[in-house]
Design an enzyme around this catalytic site. Structure first.
Site, mmCIF file in Angstrom:
data_model
loop_
_atom_site.group_PDB
_atom_site.id
_atom_site.type_symbol
_atom_site.label_atom_id
_atom_site.label_comp_id
_atom_site.label_asym_id
_atom_site.label_seq_id
_atom_site.Cartn_x
_atom_site.Cartn_y
_atom_site.Cartn_z
ATOM 1 N N HIS A 69 -6.081 -6.045 2.298
ATOM 2 C CA HIS A 69 -5.149 -4.961 2.598
ATOM 3 C C HIS A 69 -4.753 -5.020 4.071
ATOM 4 C CE1 HIS A 69 -5.888 -2.480 -1.167
ATOM 5 N NE2 HIS A 69 -6.747 -3.481 -1.262
ATOM 6 N N CYS A 98 -3.296 -2.851 5.712
ATOM 7 C CA CYS A 98 -3.535 -1.581 6.406
ATOM 8 C C CYS A 98 -4.897 -1.594 7.096
ATOM 9 C CB CYS A 98 -3.414 -0.397 5.455
ATOM 10 S SG CYS A 98 -4.511 -0.458 4.038
ATOM 11 N N CYS A 122 0.833 -1.203 0.000
ATOM 12 C CA CYS A 122 0.000 0.000 0.000
ATOM 13 C C CYS A 122 0.867 1.252 0.000
ATOM 14 C CB CYS A 122 -0.891 -0.047 1.238
ATOM 15 S SG CYS A 122 -1.696 1.504 1.633
ATOM 16 N N GLU A 123 0.567 2.186 -0.882
ATOM 17 C CA GLU A 123 1.371 3.407 -0.955
ATOM 18 C C GLU A 123 1.098 4.364 0.208
ATOM 19 O OE1 GLU A 123 -1.164 6.452 -3.805
ATOM 20 O OE2 GLU A 123 0.306 5.155 -4.747
ATOM 21 N N HIS A 124 0.042 4.105 0.962
ATOM 22 C CA HIS A 124 -0.297 4.984 2.078
ATOM 23 C C HIS A 124 0.435 4.603 3.363
ATOM 24 C CE1 HIS A 124 -4.242 5.413 -0.332
ATOM 25 N NE2 HIS A 124 -3.419 6.393 -0.656
ATOM 26 N N HIS A 125 0.575 3.291 3.613
ATOM 27 C CA HIS A 125 1.201 2.844 4.857
ATOM 28 C C HIS A 125 2.384 1.894 4.633
ATOM 29 C CE1 HIS A 125 -3.068 3.803 5.895
ATOM 30 N NE2 HIS A 125 -2.468 4.465 6.866
ATOM 31 N N GLN A 140 -4.939 -0.392 -5.063
ATOM 32 C CA GLN A 140 -5.510 -1.478 -5.866
ATOM 33 C C GLN A 140 -6.166 -0.936 -7.124
ATOM 34 O OE1 GLN A 140 -7.701 -4.430 -3.638
ATOM 35 N NE2 GLN A 140 -8.924 -5.014 -5.411
#
Length: 208
Positions: A166, A168, A97-100, A138
């Protein structure tokens, strides 16, 4: 191509201008994170961790150094008159995940309708891996796989369905284990012809 799809395709494209940090800088960053979480990077069990993490990241994110169009470049035109759907189910992948920067674990299902030429089945799986081995959402990954196949092979249509869990959501925040997310992208005839879209989804659901 609409602006939403364009943004999904470009959001994690590798930057040609980015200067890659040295191995020493990467290891120093890992040591900083270890100290930040309350660990001692000099204790025996962690002394080699910065080096191992740098090596692992190079492997897990090697998609940034690979080109999907090159993988799809060799095609076969001797298909004995075959011109119907080619479907690959259950292509397993691991992404982040690019966020976490925590794992996304799932399966991709990819179909295309050839227009006189086909590609080796292993190439489709490699394209999934190329985009999975980058920081992702995704939604973006789904669009990127479809666009790479459509723009390189130029088939009559492409359908990509991804189902993933995910971490996250499972490891932090609301901590809901086992919850999956499904995304779909259609191009060409699968986007414009509802009957063809229904046909490819029926094939997919029959295998699932």
């Amino acid at each position: 191509m609409d602006d939403i799809v364009k943004n999904l395709l470009l959001r994690n494209a590798p930057s040609a201008q980015a200067e890659q940090p040295s191995q020493t800088e990467v290891e120093a960053a890992v040591r900083t994170l270890l100290r930040w979480v309350g660990e001692n990077p000099d204790r025996e069990g962690l002394m080699q961790t910065p080096e191992r993490v740098a090596k692992a990241y190079k492997e897990m994110f090697r998609g940034y150094t690979q080109d999907a169009s090159e993988e799809l470049g060799r095609v076969f035109e001797e298909v004995a008159g075959y011109n119907d759907i080619v479907l690959m189910n259950d292509i397993s992948f691991h992404s982040h995940c690019e966020h976490h920067m925590v794992p996304i674990i799932g399966k991709a299902h990819v179909a295309y309708l050839p227009d006189g030429k086909v590609v080796g089945l292993s190439k489709i799986a490699r394209v999934v891996d190329i985009f999975a081995q980058r920081l992702q959402t995704q939604e973006a990954m789904t669009a990127q796989i479809a666009d790479a196949i459509q723009s390189t092979l130029k088939p009559r249509g492409v359908a990509v369905v991804i189902e993933a869990e995910h971490m996250c959501m499972a490891m932090r925040g609301i901590r809901k284990q086992g919850s999956t997310t499904t995304t779909c992208t259609y191009t060409g005839i699968f986007k414009t012809d509802r009957d063809e879209q229904t046909r490819v989804m029926s094939l997919l659901n029959a295998k699932r």
